[in-house]
Motif scaffolding. Structure first.
Motif, PDB file in Angstrom:
ATOM      1  N   TYR A  51       0.837  -1.189  -0.041  1.00 54.17           N
ATOM      2  CA  TYR A  51       0.133   0.102  -0.039  1.00 54.17           C
ATOM      3  C   TYR A  51       0.889   1.144  -0.139  1.00 54.17           C
ATOM      4  N   ASN A  52       2.158   1.247   0.576  1.00 54.04           N
ATOM      5  CA  ASN A  52       2.982   2.400   0.381  1.00 54.04           C
ATOM      6  C   ASN A  52       3.982   2.335  -0.586  1.00 54.04           C
ATOM      7  N   HIS A  53       4.023   1.185  -1.445  1.00 52.48           N
ATOM      8  CA  HIS A  53       4.975   1.137  -2.538  1.00 52.48           C
ATOM      9  C   HIS A  53       6.388   0.922  -1.823  1.00 52.48           C
ATOM     10  N   GLU A  54       6.626   0.694  -0.827  1.00 50.18           N
ATOM     11  CA  GLU A  54       7.838   0.426  -0.058  1.00 50.18           C
ATOM     12  C   GLU A  54       8.304  -0.861   0.233  1.00 50.18           C
ATOM     13  N   TYR A  55       7.318  -1.884   0.100  1.00 47.22           N
ATOM     14  CA  TYR A  55       7.675  -3.303   0.137  1.00 47.22           C
ATOM     15  C   TYR A  55       8.724  -3.982  -0.229  1.00 47.22           C
ATOM     16  N   LYS A  77      12.525 -20.622  -2.570  1.00 46.27           N
ATOM     17  CA  LYS A  77      12.662 -20.907  -3.944  1.00 46.27           C
ATOM     18  C   LYS A  77      12.421 -19.955  -4.981  1.00 46.27           C
ATOM     19  N   LYS A  78      11.369 -19.063  -4.902  1.00 45.73           N
ATOM     20  CA  LYS A  78      10.774 -18.143  -5.894  1.00 45.73           C
ATOM     21  C   LYS A  78      10.143 -16.850  -5.214  1.00 45.73           C
ATOM     22  N   ILE A  79      10.456 -15.771  -5.854  1.00 47.65           N
ATOM     23  CA  ILE A  79       9.474 -14.617  -5.576  1.00 47.65           C
ATOM     24  C   ILE A  79       8.791 -14.237  -6.554  1.00 47.65           C
ATOM     25  N   VAL A  80       7.555 -13.957  -6.562  1.00 49.85           N
ATOM     26  CA  VAL A  80       6.506 -13.742  -7.563  1.00 49.85           C
ATOM     27  C   VAL A  80       6.190 -12.149  -7.342  1.00 49.85           C
ATOM     28  N   THR A  81       6.489 -11.282  -8.315  1.00 46.53           N
ATOM     29  CA  THR A  81       6.058 -10.041  -8.060  1.00 46.53           C
ATOM     30  C   THR A  81       4.684  -9.546  -8.837  1.00 46.53           C
ATOM     31  N   ILE A  82       3.971  -8.798  -8.109  1.00 46.68           N
ATOM     32  CA  ILE A  82       2.824  -8.345  -8.811  1.00 46.68           C
ATOM     33  C   ILE A  82       2.798  -6.820  -8.791  1.00 46.68           C
TER      34      ILE A  82
END
Length: 182
Positions: A51-55, A77-82
């Protein structure tokens, strides 16, 4: 798919394959994320920019540029970005494309082996110590909670429900989402 519907879709997709969802507070900072990733046996992190775009910067501060494998988090094993991209991660749309290559028989086999008493969600909660601990709910408990709350709300299939609480909290998952769906 609208971004606001993704937590709900991801929750059910995770459970459909027999995995356990661990919704993480989008307000957690690096130290809390480090604790969650080390103590909750997370294999895949699916994240938006928050919500604060800092994640992303919180994750990058504990996992150098989100590069895996990482010795501090051996199970991850994996990071998925949204909603953002990172060269070391897979985007949500690419994950969806790769999922379409999985034979339906394989998905149905996972589903066939899912039982009422299987843990489907672990809700991190801080309690009295300040560091998150996991509260486990199985499929039957989650459905029963939703049914009971829906009955108390007197919900019908003709009702619409605006869920204004976070989906990483038990109120969003059980008292809202599951009540509306059941």
């Amino acid at each position: 798919v609208q971004t606001c519907a993704l937590p709900i879709l991801m929750f059910f997709a995770i459970n459909k394959i027999g995995a356990i969802a661990i919704p993480i507070n989008t307000g957690f900072k690096s130290i809390e994320m480090d604790n969650i990733l080390k103590n909750f046996d997370i294999d895949m992190l699916i994240m938006s920019d928050g919500y604060n775009h800092e994640y992303p910067s919180y994750i990058e501060s504990i996992i150098d540029n989100m590069r895996l494998p990482n010795s501090n988090y051996p199970r991850l094993k994996k990071i998925v970005t949204i909603g953002f991209e990172n060269e070391n991660c897979i985007t949500y749309s690419d994950m969806i494309k790769s999922g379409k290559k999985v034979p339906m028989e394989e998905v149905l086999e996972y589903e066939k082996n899912t039982y009422c008493n299987d843990i489907c969600i672990i809700l991190p909660t801080s309690g009295t110590t300040g560091m998150p601990k996991g509260v486990e709910l199985n499929n039957a408990q989650l459905i029963k909670n939703g049914l009971d709350i829906g009955d108390r709300y007197k919900l019908t299939s003709n009702d619409n429900m605006l869920i204004q609480v976070p989906m990483f909290h038990c109120f969003g998952i059980t008292l809202s989402m599951m009540a509306a769906l059941t």
